[in-house]
Design a protein around this motif. Structure first.
Motif, PDB file in Angstrom:
ATOM      1  N   HIS A  99      58.002  38.490  45.097  1.00 17.84           N
ATOM      2  CA  HIS A  99      57.219  38.226  43.885  1.00 17.84           C
ATOM      3  C   HIS A  99      58.192  38.016  42.725  1.00 17.84           C
ATOM      4  O   HIS A  99      59.217  38.718  42.654  1.00 17.84           O
ATOM      5  CB  HIS A  99      56.287  39.401  43.591  1.00 17.84           C
ATOM      6  CG  HIS A  99      55.262  39.603  44.667  1.00 17.84           C
ATOM      7  ND1 HIS A  99      54.260  38.682  44.902  1.00 17.84           N
ATOM      8  CD2 HIS A  99      55.109  40.586  45.589  1.00 17.84           C
ATOM      9  CE1 HIS A  99      53.529  39.100  45.919  1.00 17.84           C
ATOM     10  NE2 HIS A  99      54.018  40.252  46.353  1.00 17.84           N
TER      11      HIS A  99
ATOM     12  N   CYS B 279      53.306  51.381  42.987  1.00 15.65           N
ATOM     13  CA  CYS B 279      54.470  50.648  43.510  1.00 15.65           C
ATOM     14  C   CYS B 279      55.553  50.563  42.430  1.00 15.65           C
ATOM     15  O   CYS B 279      55.276  50.719  41.234  1.00 15.65           O
ATOM     16  CB  CYS B 279      54.059  49.240  43.962  1.00 15.65           C
ATOM     17  SG  CYS B 279      53.646  48.145  42.603  1.00 15.65           S
TER      18      CYS B 279
ATOM     19  N   LYS C 135      46.360  46.159  42.085  1.00 16.73           N
ATOM     20  CA  LYS C 135      47.104  46.685  40.917  1.00 16.73           C
ATOM     21  C   LYS C 135      46.786  45.836  39.682  1.00 16.73           C
ATOM     22  O   LYS C 135      46.677  46.351  38.576  1.00 16.73           O
ATOM     23  CB  LYS C 135      48.614  46.622  41.151  1.00 16.73           C
ATOM     24  CG  LYS C 135      49.131  47.583  42.177  1.00 16.73           C
ATOM     25  CD  LYS C 135      49.377  48.939  41.566  1.00 16.73           C
ATOM     26  CE  LYS C 135      49.848  49.972  42.554  1.00 16.73           C
ATOM     27  NZ  LYS C 135      49.556  49.840  43.938  1.00 16.73           N
ATOM     28  N   PHE C 136      46.656  44.512  39.891  1.00 19.08           N
ATOM     29  CA  PHE C 136      46.390  43.626  38.755  1.00 19.08           C
ATOM     30  C   PHE C 136      44.950  43.759  38.265  1.00 19.08           C
ATOM     31  O   PHE C 136      44.676  43.534  37.091  1.00 19.08           O
ATOM     32  CB  PHE C 136      46.708  42.172  39.117  1.00 19.08           C
ATOM     33  CG  PHE C 136      48.162  41.957  39.388  1.00 19.08           C
ATOM     34  CD1 PHE C 136      49.088  41.979  38.357  1.00 19.08           C
ATOM     35  CD2 PHE C 136      48.630  41.782  40.679  1.00 19.08           C
ATOM     36  CE1 PHE C 136      50.441  41.820  38.594  1.00 19.08           C
ATOM     37  CE2 PHE C 136      49.979  41.621  40.937  1.00 19.08           C
ATOM     38  CZ  PHE C 136      50.888  41.639  39.903  1.00 19.08           C
TER      39      PHE C 136
ATOM     40  N   PRO D 235      55.698  51.156  47.381  1.00 17.64           N
ATOM     41  CA  PRO D 235      55.094  50.797  48.648  1.00 17.64           C
ATOM     42  C   PRO D 235      54.076  49.691  48.407  1.00 17.64           C
ATOM     43  O   PRO D 235      53.047  49.921  47.781  1.00 17.64           O
ATOM     44  CB  PRO D 235      54.381  52.088  49.057  1.00 17.64           C
ATOM     45  CG  PRO D 235      53.964  52.731  47.752  1.00 17.64           C
ATOM     46  CD  PRO D 235      54.863  52.169  46.660  1.00 17.64           C
ATOM     47  N   CYS D 236      54.368  48.500  48.884  1.00 20.77           N
ATOM     48  CA  CYS D 236      53.487  47.363  48.615  1.00 20.77           C
ATOM     49  C   CYS D 236      52.641  47.038  49.846  1.00 20.77           C
ATOM     50  O   CYS D 236      53.179  46.610  50.867  1.00 20.77           O
ATOM     51  CB  CYS D 236      54.332  46.149  48.215  1.00 20.77           C
ATOM     52  SG  CYS D 236      53.327  44.662  48.029  1.00 20.77           S
ATOM     53  N   GLY D 237      51.351  47.249  49.740  1.00 15.43           N
ATOM     54  CA  GLY D 237      50.439  46.991  50.852  1.00 15.43           C
ATOM     55  C   GLY D 237      50.399  45.523  51.253  1.00 15.43           C
ATOM     56  O   GLY D 237      50.691  45.186  52.408  1.00 15.43           O
ATOM     57  N   PRO D 238      50.080  44.594  50.318  1.00 12.36           N
ATOM     58  CA  PRO D 238      50.000  43.179  50.695  1.00 12.36           C
ATOM     59  C   PRO D 238      51.281  42.655  51.345  1.00 12.36           C
ATOM     60  O   PRO D 238      51.251  42.007  52.382  1.00 12.36           O
ATOM     61  CB  PRO D 238      49.734  42.469  49.360  1.00 12.36           C
ATOM     62  CG  PRO D 238      49.050  43.487  48.529  1.00 12.36           C
ATOM     63  CD  PRO D 238      49.637  44.815  48.919  1.00 12.36           C
TER      64      PRO D 238
ATOM     65  N   SER E  83      57.101  48.060  41.173  1.00 14.47           N
ATOM     66  CA  SER E  83      56.905  47.002  40.164  1.00 14.47           C
ATOM     67  C   SER E  83      55.944  47.478  39.066  1.00 14.47           C
ATOM     68  O   SER E  83      56.146  47.187  37.880  1.00 14.47           O
ATOM     69  CB  SER E  83      56.323  45.745  40.816  1.00 14.47           C
ATOM     70  OG  SER E  83      56.837  45.554  42.086  1.00 14.47           O
TER      71      SER E  83
ATOM     72  N   CYS F 247      46.492  41.276  44.015  1.00 16.29           N
ATOM     73  CA  CYS F 247      46.550  42.657  44.518  1.00 16.29           C
ATOM     74  C   CYS F 247      45.751  43.554  43.558  1.00 16.29           C
ATOM     75  O   CYS F 247      45.649  43.275  42.363  1.00 16.29           O
ATOM     76  CB  CYS F 247      48.020  43.044  44.561  1.00 16.29           C
ATOM     77  SG  CYS F 247      48.383  44.752  44.305  1.00 16.29           S
TER      78      CYS F 247
ATOM     79  N   ALA G 115      58.809  45.547  47.088  1.00 22.04           N
ATOM     80  CA  ALA G 115      58.823  46.774  46.269  1.00 22.04           C
ATOM     81  C   ALA G 115      58.046  47.861  47.014  1.00 22.04           C
ATOM     82  O   ALA G 115      56.962  47.607  47.523  1.00 22.04           O
ATOM     83  CB  ALA G 115      58.165  46.501  44.921  1.00 22.04           C
TER      84      ALA G 115
ATOM     85  N   TYR H  98      58.225  38.970  39.759  1.00 22.28           N
ATOM     86  CA  TYR H  98      58.544  40.165  38.958  1.00 22.28           C
ATOM     87  C   TYR H  98      59.536  41.084  39.642  1.00 22.28           C
ATOM     88  O   TYR H  98      60.105  41.958  38.997  1.00 22.28           O
ATOM     89  CB  TYR H  98      57.271  40.939  38.577  1.00 22.28           C
ATOM     90  CG  TYR H  98      56.253  41.097  39.687  1.00 22.28           C
ATOM     91  CD1 TYR H  98      55.199  40.200  39.800  1.00 22.28           C
ATOM     92  CD2 TYR H  98      56.340  42.130  40.599  1.00 22.28           C
ATOM     93  CE1 TYR H  98      54.259  40.326  40.809  1.00 22.28           C
ATOM     94  CE2 TYR H  98      55.394  42.276  41.605  1.00 22.28           C
ATOM     95  CZ  TYR H  98      54.349  41.362  41.707  1.00 22.28           C
ATOM     96  OH  TYR H  98      53.423  41.499  42.715  1.00 22.28           O
ATOM     97  N   ASN H  99      59.760  40.901  40.930  1.00 21.24           N
ATOM     98  CA  ASN H  99      60.791  41.697  41.601  1.00 21.24           C
ATOM     99  C   ASN H  99      62.134  40.962  41.590  1.00 21.24           C
ATOM    100  O   ASN H  99      63.145  41.515  41.208  1.00 21.24           O
ATOM    101  CB  ASN H  99      60.379  42.012  43.038  1.00 21.24           C
ATOM    102  CG  ASN H  99      59.183  42.945  43.060  1.00 21.24           C
ATOM    103  OD1 ASN H  99      59.023  43.768  42.157  1.00 21.24           O
ATOM    104  ND2 ASN H  99      58.339  42.823  44.060  1.00 21.24           N
TER     105      ASN H  99
HETATM  106  S1  SF4 Z   1      51.572  42.981  45.284  1.00 21.66           S
HETATM  107 FE1  SF4 Z   1      52.763  44.798  45.871  1.00 21.66          FE
HETATM  108  S2  SF4 Z   1      54.482  44.837  44.443  1.00 21.66           S
HETATM  109 FE2  SF4 Z   1      52.910  43.507  43.574  1.00 21.66          FE
HETATM  110  S3  SF4 Z   1      51.718  44.820  42.221  1.00 21.66           S
HETATM  111 FE3  SF4 Z   1      50.678  44.773  44.236  1.00 21.66          FE
HETATM  112  S4  SF4 Z   1      51.504  46.571  45.324  1.00 21.66           S
HETATM  113 FE4  SF4 Z   1      52.870  46.165  43.600  1.00 21.66          FE
END
Ligand code: SF4
Length: 321
Positions: free
Chosen positions: A182, A58, A95-96, A257-260, A60, A93, A255, A184-185
């Motif tokens: 979010h 994504c 990603k974290f 492509p953000c799934g959540p 971010s 998410c 952001a 951070y965006n």
């Molecule tokens: S919640 Fe969405 S924008 Fe945030 S890190 Fe996960 S995929 Fe990326």
């Protein structure tokens, strides 16, 4: 290395920096470390992030990689925590979950400093900070006090922001636009802040959904959906419920492509019927002109709706005069 050596900690100004910056900075300062912060996001930083990410990532997370890249060679350690869960039955998410490993496998020339926060599986924040602190002092009380002090500062800062926003909601006569995004965006200088600045130019008052106290937000989110799993989305949804009677419109800022976000925002749009809503998807190719036109139309729609409502109220009043 000697324990009295002064260390420099690099902190990427991206992702969870916008949620935990006061905690992180104060903790390391209390342990006599120096801090080097990456600068505000620029096109160059984003391009470096894209070059160090897979296409599917994504926006971010790509920005985060650009910030880590900037810090290479500028610090003894770069902070990349693994933040998985803040409580039972909730998660961040993925990603974290993966961030530490992604960074480690992308850059082989940096020392990463990390802590685990995964309450669902028994990893609490303090034990993570304690282990980090041992890199800089062997004195347990110093680490404990640094954590307590830093935690208190973060709480105070959050309260200050929330009080300021409540004041804006009460005293400001402009259109109030809740920006559901979010941190951070929305706080990122390159992708989110231009939108906030333009909303202000359009004489509206942007309200930040992430500012509401976590506990209140999570509690209120249940009124929209009791089964939400992603912590940060839960907080944003709770803020919609909390602010809904005080706002004139909602902007979902996502952001790509953000799934959540795509799932949760869709759910919200189905449930919230009487407030104008717009979704803006941020991507690498974002152009300002199209964005400005969409924001202008959105504000026009809200103004028209407001005038119609005022006219209805006036007509109702006339009936009884
Ligand atoms: S919640 Fe969405 S924008 Fe945030 S890190 Fe996960 S995929 Fe990326």
């Amino acid at each position: 290395m000697s324990v009295s050596q002064k260390y420099t900690i690099g902190i990427p100004r991206a992702l969870l920096y916008y949620k935990h910056s006061v905690l992180w900075k104060n903790f390391f300062k209390e342990l006599d470390c120096d801090i080097v912060l990456s600068p505000k996001t620029t096109k160059k930083l984003l391009d470096d992030g894209i070059a160090n990410s897979i296409d599917e990532s994504c926006l971010s997370a790509k920005i985060f990689m650009g910030h880590v890249n900037y810090l290479r060679g500028k610090a003894d350690y770069i902070l990349v925590p693994r933040i998985v869960s803040y409580g039972k039955n909730e998660s961040t998410c993925t990603k974290f979950h993966a961030l530490y490993d992604i960074v480690k496998n992308t850059f082989d020339d940096i020392n990463l400093l990390d802590y685990n926060l995964d309450v669902e599986n028994g990893s609490r924040e303090f034990s993570g900070f304690y282990k980090m602190g041992l890199n800089f002092t062997k004195n347990p009380m110093k680490i404990y006090n640094a954590y307590k002090k830093a935690k208190k500062s973060q709480k105070l800062e959050n309260k200050k922001m929330e009080a300021y926003q409540e004041e804006l909601l009460e005293q400001n006569n402009k259109l109030k636009i809740l920006v559901v995004s979010h941190p951070y965006n929305i706080y990122d200088e390159f992708i989110g802040q231009p939108i906030v600045k333009y909303l202000k130019q359009l004489d509206t008052c942007p309200i930040y959904a992430d500012v509401l106290d976590e506990g209140t937000a999570k509690q209120k989110s249940k009124q929209i959906s009791s089964g939400l799993y992603w912590s940060y989305n839960k907080e944003l949804v709770g803020a919609i419920e909390h602010y809904k009677d005080k706002i004139d419109g909602i902007i979902f800022l996502v952001a790509f492509p953000c799934g959540p976000d795509s799932l949760v925002n869709e759910l919200c749009q189905r449930k919230i019927k009487d407030i104008p809503i717009i979704t803006i998807v941020l991507d690498e190719l974002q152009g300002e002109a199209g964005l400005h036109t969409r924001l202008e139309s959105f504000i026009d729609i809200i103004n028209m709706k407001k005038q119609d409502n005022e006219e209805l109220v006036r007509q109702e009043r006339c009936k009884y005069e």
